[in-house]
Scaffold this active site. Structure first.
Site, PDB file in Angstrom:
ATOM      1  N   GLU A   1      -0.511   8.287  16.578  1.00  0.00           N
ATOM      2  CA  GLU A   1       0.823   7.739  16.843  1.00  0.00           C
ATOM      3  C   GLU A   1       1.705   8.795  17.484  1.00  0.00           C
ATOM      4  OE1 GLU A   1       2.261   4.750  13.639  1.00  0.00           O
ATOM      5  OE2 GLU A   1       1.244   6.338  12.574  1.00  0.00           O
ATOM      6  N   ASP A  59      -1.502   7.525   3.473  1.00  0.00           N
ATOM      7  CA  ASP A  59      -0.727   6.522   4.204  1.00  0.00           C
ATOM      8  C   ASP A  59      -1.622   5.660   5.097  1.00  0.00           C
ATOM      9  OD1 ASP A  59       1.687   5.290   5.247  1.00  0.00           O
ATOM     10  OD2 ASP A  59       1.396   6.481   7.070  1.00  0.00           O
ATOM     11  N   HIS A 117      -1.708  -4.429   6.240  1.00  0.00           N
ATOM     12  CA  HIS A 117      -1.316  -5.299   7.357  1.00  0.00           C
ATOM     13  C   HIS A 117      -2.251  -5.163   8.555  1.00  0.00           C
ATOM     14  CE1 HIS A 117       0.667  -1.663   8.865  1.00  0.00           C
ATOM     15  NE2 HIS A 117       0.873  -2.260  10.013  1.00  0.00           N
ATOM     16  N   LYS A 141       0.842  -1.187   0.000  1.00  0.00           N
ATOM     17  CA  LYS A 141       0.000   0.000   0.000  1.00  0.00           C
ATOM     18  C   LYS A 141       0.883   1.245   0.000  1.00  0.00           C
ATOM     19  CE  LYS A 141       0.094   2.137   3.486  1.00  0.00           C
ATOM     20  NZ  LYS A 141       0.816   2.554   4.684  1.00  0.00           N
ATOM     21  N   HIS A 162      -5.999   1.710   5.819  1.00  0.00           N
ATOM     22  CA  HIS A 162      -6.176   1.047   7.119  1.00  0.00           C
ATOM     23  C   HIS A 162      -7.486   1.454   7.815  1.00  0.00           C
ATOM     24  CE1 HIS A 162      -2.133  -0.195   6.501  1.00  0.00           C
ATOM     25  NE2 HIS A 162      -1.530   0.887   6.962  1.00  0.00           N
ATOM     26  N   LYS A 201       0.500  11.723  13.255  1.00  0.00           N
ATOM     27  CA  LYS A 201       1.832  11.377  13.777  1.00  0.00           C
ATOM     28  C   LYS A 201       2.264  12.423  14.798  1.00  0.00           C
ATOM     29  CE  LYS A 201       3.455   8.381  10.283  1.00  0.00           C
ATOM     30  NZ  LYS A 201       3.358   7.040  10.827  1.00  0.00           N
TER      31      LYS A 201
HETATM   32  C1  BG6 Z   1       1.952   1.760   8.057  1.00  0.00           C
HETATM   33  C2  BG6 Z   1       2.131   3.228   7.810  1.00  0.00           C
HETATM   34  O1  BG6 Z   1       1.195   1.177   7.034  1.00  0.00           O
HETATM   35  O2  BG6 Z   1       1.290   1.571   9.295  1.00  0.00           O
HETATM   36  C3  BG6 Z   1       2.906   3.870   8.942  1.00  0.00           C
HETATM   37  O3  BG6 Z   1       2.831   3.402   6.592  1.00  0.00           O
HETATM   38  C4  BG6 Z   1       2.258   3.569  10.270  1.00  0.00           C
HETATM   39  O4  BG6 Z   1       3.018   5.281   8.748  1.00  0.00           O
HETATM   40  C5  BG6 Z   1       2.025   2.073  10.409  1.00  0.00           C
HETATM   41  O5  BG6 Z   1       3.137   4.016  11.299  1.00  0.00           O
HETATM   42  C6  BG6 Z   1       1.230   1.730  11.659  1.00  0.00           C
HETATM   43  O6  BG6 Z   1       1.171   0.345  11.803  1.00  0.00           O
HETATM   44  P1  BG6 Z   1       2.065  -0.389  12.896  1.00  0.00           P
HETATM   45  O7  BG6 Z   1       1.919  -1.829  12.589  1.00  0.00           O
HETATM   46  O8  BG6 Z   1       3.479   0.092  12.731  1.00  0.00           O
HETATM   47  O9  BG6 Z   1       1.467   0.048  14.210  1.00  0.00           O
END
Ligand code: BG6
Length: 453
Positions: free
Chosen positions: A203, A222, A165, A135, A227, A325
């Site tokens: 985050e 992103d 993911h 992605k 997600h 972020k």
């Molecule tokens: C990713 C993003 O797909 O997911 C990141 O590109 C993000 O920016 C991340 O920090 C968050 O997932 P995880 O598994 O790192 O908590």
């Protein structure tokens, strides 16, 4: 059928930080086919031995949870091909070296997905090939359509794996268990009982040296486009007949089709980027002063979007999506806020209605309820039924790789879902590009931008 794995972008950050560790977990769990060959493709000239050394270091850094014997066993399967992924002859060499029916994983920047897929088409693919694409799936709807067109010429849809993911995280997977393996929630899972839904992924991490990718993506592309919308789809979908790719993607696509972007983008979206501040004792510079950032791009590090799902079940219920972020805390959860009871037979002030929270990291589920108080049983007391989910044996990428190697697309985003998700965010892209919505700022370590009054 002999399985092989060809990782395009095999020396990149994703391969070193997530894919190799995921493979090492599968090795440790005895889940890799005995004869699996892994060919990494990268642009720099390296010998197999150089690559194995690099991989060993990455695994020591990012997979020390996996015993060294398993890491070594994985390293022994690895080989390296130098090549340009947009050149058919280079891809042909890598495919020949891998043999069997490969999973071809595009662990690449999305700007080169299209030329890479076109080069794969020219190179010709072995029978049974699975193509995995990272992605974000393109940059906009037109781009996603072009990618889908080429993918469909290459392999059938059930052998395309559009990676997200989050779909392999247990908090997200548990939306399915919680909703469809229990009788309790489904009768109240609708607009008659639900007031609003919040899907939040804040985050505290900043850019973490990822400007090369992130500055041209931003929070919307992103995180939110993929997600967060996937979580919305799982929360809002109708019950599937089975937990398989066909049922899940059909039900999720129905939801995404029903998402109506609001007309007033300035009221329903927020975009912002962080300025200097302190997060968890670490000083962060202004986003625009981070290495590799081009300030005039106006990339957002924070995005909010409120949408409704226009169908019988959800009409009128706002779904509030938020991600950013360098925020002060890692609030990462889906919160289902229920409506108040129709009549409260208790005096005193009105209690907060029930909330069901599905939380990430630490993964857990909590149900906030109003009960009779311990001190005064005629007063209400807020209590929470809290449950920690047991640590997941496989990381999200471990589970995704297992599914790809097995050829199951249950945890993939389908072609229709990918395009619908872009359709949902296109009006934001347009409004933000036209500056119809101001780019706000928030200090790193804060709670996010304050709204203009
Ligand atoms: C990713 C993003 O797909 O997911 C990141 O590109 C993000 O920016 C991340 O920090 C968050 O997932 P995880 O598994 O790192 O908590």
């Amino acid at each position: 059928m002999t399985r092989s794995l060809v990782v395009l972008g095999g020396t990149g950050d994703l391969a070193g930080r997530l894919l190799l560790p995921g493979l090492a977990e599968l090795e440790d769990a005895g889940k890799l086919p005995d004869d699996l060959v892994v060919v990494a493709v990268g642009t720099r000239d390296r010998s197999d031995e150089d690559y194995r050394g690099w991989a060993r270091d990455r695994l020591a850094e990012h997979a020390d949870r996996v015993p060294e014997t398993a890491r070594d066993a994985l390293v022994a399967r690895l080989s390296f091909e130098q090549g340009d992924v947009t050149r058919p002859e280079d891809l042909r060499r890598a495919l020949d070296r891998a043999g069997g029916s490969p999973v071809v994983y595009l662990a690449l920047p999305n700007t080169i997905f299209l030329p890479t897929l076109e080069a794969l088409e020219e190179a010709g693919l072995p029978d049974g090939t699975v193509i995995a694409v990272e992605k974000p799936f393109g940059r906009d709807l037109a781009d996603a359509r072009r990618l889908n067109e080429v993918l469909h010429r290459l392999v059938p849809e059930d052998r395309v794996f559009r990676t997200d993911h989050f779909l392999a995280m247990q908090t997200v997977l548990n939306i399915l268990g919680l909703r469809f393996a229990n009788r309790l929630f489904e009768p109240v899972w609708n607009a008659a009982h639900v007031e609003r839904v919040e899907i939040v992924f804040d985050e505290s991490l900043g850019l973490e040296g990822r400007a090369g990718y992130y500055d041209s993506a931003g929070a919307l592309r992103d995180m939110l486009q993929n997600h967060l919308l996937q979580q919305l789809a799982l929360i809002a979908m109708e019950p599937p007949t089975a937990i398989d790719a066909r049922s899940l993607s059909a039900r999720k696509a129905d939801v995404l089709r029903a998402v109506r972007p609001p007309a007033d983008m300035a009221r329903h979206t927020v975009r912002a980027r962080y300025t200097a501040g302190t997060v968890d004792g670490r000083d962060l510079p202004d986003y625009v002063d981070e290495d590799g950032v081009q300030p005039d791009r106006g990339t957002e590090t924070y995005a909010e979007y409120t949408v409704t799902v226009e169908n019988w079940r959800w009409a009128g219920v706002p779904f509030w999506l938020r991600t950013g972020k360098a925020l002060g805390s890692d609030r990462q959860e889906i919160a289902i806020h229920f409506k108040p009871v129709p009549h409260l037979p208790f005096g005193g002030s009105e209690p907060q209605p029930d909330v069901l929270r599905l939380r990430f990291d630490p993964d857990g589920i909590a149900l906030e309820l109003n009960l009779n108080g311990a001190d005064d049983p005629f007063e209400l007391e807020r209590r929470s039924l809290d449950m920690a989910l047991a640590p997941q044996r496989l990381s999200a990428y471990g589970l995704l790789l297992q599914e790809m190697l097995t050829g199951r697309a249950t945890l993939s985003i389908s072609d229709v879902e990918a395009e619908e998700s872009w359709r949902i965010v296109e009006p934001i892209l347009a409004a933000w590009a036209a500056d119809d919505v101001p780019l706000l700022e928030y200090p790193a370590g804060s709670d996010g931008p304050s709204r203009p009054v």
